[in-house]
Design an enzyme around this catalytic site. Structure first.
Site, PDB file in Angstrom:
ATOM      1  N   CYS A  96      36.921  47.134  47.170  1.00 12.49           N
ATOM      2  CA  CYS A  96      38.317  47.077  47.613  1.00 12.49           C
ATOM      3  C   CYS A  96      39.220  47.669  46.530  1.00 12.49           C
ATOM      4  O   CYS A  96      38.926  47.593  45.338  1.00 12.49           O
ATOM      5  CB  CYS A  96      38.716  45.630  47.890  1.00 12.49           C
ATOM      6  SG  CYS A  96      40.387  45.479  48.573  1.00 12.49           S
ATOM      7  N   ASP A 156      41.913  46.473  45.593  1.00 10.96           N
ATOM      8  CA  ASP A 156      42.582  45.363  44.906  1.00 10.96           C
ATOM      9  C   ASP A 156      42.461  45.496  43.379  1.00 10.96           C
ATOM     10  O   ASP A 156      41.362  45.660  42.850  1.00 10.96           O
ATOM     11  CB  ASP A 156      41.951  44.035  45.374  1.00 10.96           C
ATOM     12  CG  ASP A 156      42.769  42.828  44.964  1.00 10.96           C
ATOM     13  OD1 ASP A 156      43.019  42.674  43.750  1.00 10.96           O
ATOM     14  OD2 ASP A 156      43.163  42.044  45.842  1.00 10.96           O
ATOM     15  N   ARG A 160      42.509  43.492  41.130  1.00  6.53           N
ATOM     16  CA  ARG A 160      41.784  42.420  40.433  1.00  6.53           C
ATOM     17  C   ARG A 160      40.272  42.595  40.484  1.00  6.53           C
ATOM     18  O   ARG A 160      39.536  41.755  39.987  1.00  6.53           O
ATOM     19  CB  ARG A 160      42.173  41.069  41.035  1.00  6.53           C
ATOM     20  CG  ARG A 160      43.648  40.738  40.869  1.00  6.53           C
ATOM     21  CD  ARG A 160      44.060  39.603  41.777  1.00  6.53           C
ATOM     22  NE  ARG A 160      43.950  39.974  43.197  1.00  6.53           N
ATOM     23  CZ  ARG A 160      44.278  39.178  44.199  1.00  6.53           C
ATOM     24  NH1 ARG A 160      44.704  37.965  43.963  1.00  6.53           N
ATOM     25  NH2 ARG A 160      44.155  39.588  45.451  1.00  6.53           N
ATOM     26  N   HIS A 216      35.604  40.954  48.381  1.00 10.83           N
ATOM     27  CA  HIS A 216      36.053  39.841  47.531  1.00 10.83           C
ATOM     28  C   HIS A 216      36.777  38.817  48.372  1.00 10.83           C
ATOM     29  O   HIS A 216      37.436  39.161  49.355  1.00 10.83           O
ATOM     30  CB  HIS A 216      36.936  40.347  46.386  1.00 10.83           C
ATOM     31  CG  HIS A 216      38.258  40.910  46.831  1.00 10.83           C
ATOM     32  ND1 HIS A 216      39.440  40.220  46.723  1.00 10.83           N
ATOM     33  CD2 HIS A 216      38.579  42.094  47.418  1.00 10.83           C
ATOM     34  CE1 HIS A 216      40.428  40.966  47.197  1.00 10.83           C
ATOM     35  NE2 HIS A 216      39.944  42.107  47.635  1.00 10.83           N
ATOM     36  N   CYS A 244      40.883  38.508  50.035  1.00 13.20           N
ATOM     37  CA  CYS A 244      41.280  39.908  50.223  1.00 13.20           C
ATOM     38  C   CYS A 244      42.496  40.022  51.154  1.00 13.20           C
ATOM     39  O   CYS A 244      42.479  39.502  52.274  1.00 13.20           O
ATOM     40  CB  CYS A 244      40.099  40.695  50.800  1.00 13.20           C
ATOM     41  SG  CYS A 244      40.458  42.443  51.064  1.00 13.20           S
TER      42      CYS A 244
END
Ligand code: CO
Length: 200
Positions: free
Chosen positions: A42, A44, A46, A98, A101
């Site tokens: 992803c 993302d 993080r 994750h 999400c």
């Protein structure tokens, strides 16, 4: 216009600290990359592939998009997969989702988000394919379940690409893994959906 000087300062400090420990590091790395892994994760911020796996530059080829989706008509993702499998000859493809999400959460609600709804359509399909598993669950449990089911679906999708199918037909050593990352504790979990070629 702001030049984001702090990022250049940080880069200069990083490059010189590496050269201090290993003067030939960049020279060596500039000659070739030979990663064993392709990571599809992803976008993302993080979930940075290298940091969470402890891999160094040159060790993992990376493609990221919202919701770690492998779409059969996505030329961007397919080109990455083709190059990784046929040219770099990676041995492992890791699809990593994750928990928590945002793309997954947005796929479960009925709000409009604009253009991205067309992308999330692929994740909404995963809900439709597995509708009975979501019955009676609380919202958070639905999100977590969809995070996992989406990884499994994308493992299926990548296994069915002509690229992976041809690699297996030609007897290449190539495994596809489905993993999920917990942003609350930094721990990766194997969803045990690994699909491998038959090694002759
Ligand atoms: Co995400």
């Amino acid at each position: 216009m702001k030049s984001l000087k702090h990022l250049f300062d940080s880069n200069a400090a990083w490059a010189s600290s590496i050269k201090e420990n290993d003067p030939e590091y960049f020279t060596r790395l500039s000659k070739q990359q030979a990663p064993e892994y392709l990571w599809i994760g992803c976008s993302d911020s993080r979930v940075p592939a290298n940091q969470i796996t402890g891999l160094q530059p040159g060790e993992v080829f990376v493609h990221r998009n919202i919701g770690n989706v492998v779409v059969h008509t996505d030329l961007n993702c397919l080109s990455v997969v083709q190059f990784a499998v046929e040219v770099l000859k990676v041995k492992h493809i890791i699809i990593c989702g994750h928990y928590g999400c945002g793309g997954i959460k947005a796929s479960l609600d009925n709000e409009e988000h604009g253009l991205i709804d067309n992308w999330l359509r692929h994740i909404k399909d995963v809900v439709r394919f597995n509708a009975e598993q979501f019955e009676g669950l609380e919202h958070d449990a639905k999100v977590n379940l969809l995070c996992e089911l989406n990884v499994k679906e994308q493992v299926n999708n990548i296994c069915n690409t002509t690229i992976v199918q041809n690699a297996w037909k030609q007897g290449h050593e190539l495994s596809v893994h489905g993993w999920i990352y917990n942003i609350e504790n930094g721990v990766l979990k194997d969803l045990h959906t690994c699909v491998s070629s038959k090694i002759k």
